[in-house]
Write a protein that holds these residues in place. Structure first.
Motif, mmCIF file in Angstrom:
data_model
loop_
_atom_site.group_PDB
_atom_site.id
_atom_site.type_symbol
_atom_site.label_atom_id
_atom_site.label_comp_id
_atom_site.label_asym_id
_atom_site.label_seq_id
_atom_site.Cartn_x
_atom_site.Cartn_y
_atom_site.Cartn_z
ATOM 1 N N ILE A 60 23.821 52.829 23.073
ATOM 2 C CA ILE A 60 24.338 52.492 24.404
ATOM 3 C C ILE A 60 24.914 51.090 24.359
ATOM 4 O O ILE A 60 24.192 50.125 24.071
ATOM 5 C CB ILE A 60 23.243 52.558 25.494
ATOM 6 N N ASP A 61 26.214 50.981 24.603
ATOM 7 C CA ASP A 61 26.820 49.651 24.694
ATOM 8 C C ASP A 61 26.919 49.242 26.154
ATOM 9 O O ASP A 61 27.444 49.979 26.984
ATOM 10 C CB ASP A 61 28.208 49.624 24.056
ATOM 11 N N ASN A 62 26.440 48.043 26.437
ATOM 12 C CA ASN A 62 26.318 47.575 27.816
ATOM 13 C C ASN A 62 27.518 46.713 28.215
ATOM 14 O O ASN A 62 27.358 45.539 28.570
ATOM 15 C CB ASN A 62 25.012 46.781 27.977
ATOM 16 N N ALA A 63 28.717 47.297 28.109
ATOM 17 C CA ALA A 63 29.955 46.622 28.528
ATOM 18 C C ALA A 63 30.177 45.337 27.750
ATOM 19 O O ALA A 63 30.471 44.278 28.321
ATOM 20 C CB ALA A 63 29.946 46.358 30.038
ATOM 21 N N SER A 64 30.066 45.428 26.431
ATOM 22 C CA SER A 64 30.326 44.251 25.588
ATOM 23 C C SER A 64 31.745 43.742 25.808
ATOM 24 O O SER A 64 32.688 44.510 26.023
ATOM 25 C CB SER A 64 30.129 44.605 24.118
ATOM 26 N N THR A 65 31.882 42.410 25.718
ATOM 27 C CA THR A 65 33.202 41.793 25.883
ATOM 28 C C THR A 65 33.821 41.403 24.551
ATOM 29 O O THR A 65 34.915 40.837 24.519
ATOM 30 C CB THR A 65 33.089 40.555 26.785
ATOM 31 N N ASP A 66 33.134 41.690 23.455
ATOM 32 C CA ASP A 66 33.690 41.452 22.128
ATOM 33 C C ASP A 66 34.083 42.792 21.503
ATOM 34 O O ASP A 66 34.376 43.744 22.210
ATOM 35 C CB ASP A 66 32.718 40.644 21.255
ATOM 36 N N GLN A 67 34.038 42.893 20.190
ATOM 37 C CA GLN A 67 34.475 44.109 19.494
ATOM 38 C C GLN A 67 33.334 45.084 19.195
ATOM 39 O O GLN A 67 33.503 46.010 18.393
ATOM 40 C CB GLN A 67 35.169 43.714 18.185
ATOM 41 N N THR A 68 32.180 44.888 19.847
ATOM 42 C CA THR A 68 31.019 45.728 19.547
ATOM 43 C C THR A 68 31.331 47.215 19.734
ATOM 44 O O THR A 68 31.055 48.038 18.850
ATOM 45 C CB THR A 68 29.823 45.334 20.426
ATOM 46 N N ALA A 69 31.855 47.586 20.884
ATOM 47 C CA ALA A 69 32.091 49.007 21.175
ATOM 48 C C ALA A 69 33.076 49.624 20.184
ATOM 49 O O ALA A 69 32.917 50.778 19.772
ATOM 50 C CB ALA A 69 32.584 49.172 22.603
ATOM 51 N N ASP A 70 34.098 48.867 19.791
ATOM 52 C CA ASP A 70 35.062 49.380 18.815
ATOM 53 C C ASP A 70 34.394 49.619 17.464
ATOM 54 O O ASP A 70 34.682 50.621 16.787
ATOM 55 C CB ASP A 70 36.223 48.399 18.655
ATOM 56 N N ARG A 71 33.512 48.725 17.077
ATOM 57 C CA ARG A 71 32.791 48.906 15.811
ATOM 58 C C ARG A 71 31.891 50.138 15.871
ATOM 59 O O ARG A 71 31.765 50.882 14.898
ATOM 60 C CB ARG A 71 31.995 47.661 15.480
ATOM 61 N N ILE A 72 31.254 50.344 17.032
ATOM 62 C CA ILE A 72 30.408 51.535 17.182
ATOM 63 C C ILE A 72 31.269 52.790 17.118
ATOM 64 O O ILE A 72 30.897 53.793 16.497
ATOM 65 C CB ILE A 72 29.610 51.469 18.496
#
Length: 335
Positions: free
Chosen positions: A45-57
């Motif tokens: 669960i990604d909590n609306a990251s503002t960096d590249q976290t979601a893209d990496r996931i």
């Protein structure tokens, strides 16, 4: 898996919550999928990251399609994000993994084996951990160990309710928890700013904990971690802690449990005072009065709280000076 095989190798759900962990999330997720245990489901669960976290996931999920990925459009808080994962988890056991921590090889197999050997009302198996920095360099251990790797201190097991009131002794990310217990408790309390102390209080009153004496997790410590925010005047951690202490007071049944809680409350009176949350310090004081008559030092701090002196800046300077000189201890209080 057939029901028969699932009884032999019960499923484990790893719920990984992330927020701005782009530098670390790949390592965390790889540590799950590379476990030698066959029946693991990974929920991220990604909590609306503002960096590249979601893209990496996203890229990781493309390589591992079985991973379930929930991408929150807004940050709903750590506890609610975990509960989102819990709602779709199907494992008998659950691991709550932050996206900057790392599972050691073989961790899941060893904890499942420990759980399956236990008899009685056990809800949690936890272990030792190594601390790492932002470069994944080891900086210490949660429990100091002997030359053969065993903890040098006695680690509470069994009925640990009084122990969780008295001190911080469990490294949170090392826990494997029974999913039915989490569901019985309604998951994490979403009104709180953090999860572990509240879960310990509510679950250990009803169930037992077991310690597995191995380093099975790498816990990353960063300068901007949640535990470091407790000294800030506007932090919400201490408000949550007061709520948990009030829950604990309602659950105390013996004089030694009340005394353990009193010691914890005295610590948080000081923390609230140093954070210049003076009204909160006085509320902790009211709870302490319900348990015991405060001593001289605590009474002095409560009296100074009414005067509201500007102490936070000096306290933070003191922490910068003292922390490099302090050895890690299993009784360190992160919140």
């Amino acid at each position: 898996m057939s029901p028969f095989l699932n009884r032999i190798k019960p499923w484990v759900s790893v719920i990984c919550t992330s927020y701005n962990h782009a530098a670390y999330v790949d390592e965390a997720l790889r540590s799950v999928v590379e476990q030698d245990y066959p029946n693991v489901e990974l929920i991220v669960i990604d909590n609306a990251s503002t960096d590249q976290t979601a893209d990496r996931i996203d890229r990781f999920v493309q390589q591992h399609p079985a991973v379930q990925f929930l991408r929150n459009p807004t940050n709903v808080g750590l506890n609610r994000a975990f509960n989102q994962g819990l709602a779709i988890a199907s494992g008998r056991y659950v691991i709550d993994l932050a996206a900057d921590d790392v599972l050691m090889p073989g961790r899941i197999s060893k904890q499942v084996e420990q759980f399956e050997r236990l008899s009685g009302p056990y809800a949690v198996v936890f272990s030792n951990a190594a601390y790492i920095d932002e470069h994944s360099r080891q900086t210490g251990l949660h429990y100091p160990v002997t030359t053969t790797g065993q903890a040098c201190v006695r680690v509470p097991s069994g009925n640990v309710f009084r122990n969780v009131l008295a001190s911080y002794f469990i490294c949170t990310p090392t826990m494997m928890m029974r999913r039915d217990v989490l569901n019985e408790l309604g998951g994490y309390d979403e009104t709180l700013a953090y999860e572990d102390f509240d879960f310990w209080v509510r679950s250990s009153r009803l169930y037992h904990y077991a310690y597995l004496d191995e380093v099975l997790t790498l816990k990353r410590r960063l300068p901007n971690s949640l535990s470091a925010q407790v000294v800030l005047p506007d932090n919400q951690l201490l408000h949550s802690t007061l709520t948990v202490c009030q829950k604990a007071f309602d659950r105390c049944a013996t004089p030694d449990e009340h005394q353990a809680l009193a010691g914890r409350v005295r610590q948080f009176i000081r923390k609230a005072f140093y954070a210049e949350q003076f009204s909160l310090a006085l509320q902790f004081g009211q709870l302490l009065h319900a348990i015991e008559r405060p001593g001289l030092l605590t009474s002095l701090i409560l009296g100074l709280s009414r005067l509201q002196p500007p102490v936070n800046g000096l306290y933070r300077q003191y922490l910068k000076w003292s922390q490099p000189r302090q050895a890690l201890s299993p009784t360190m209080e992160p919140v």
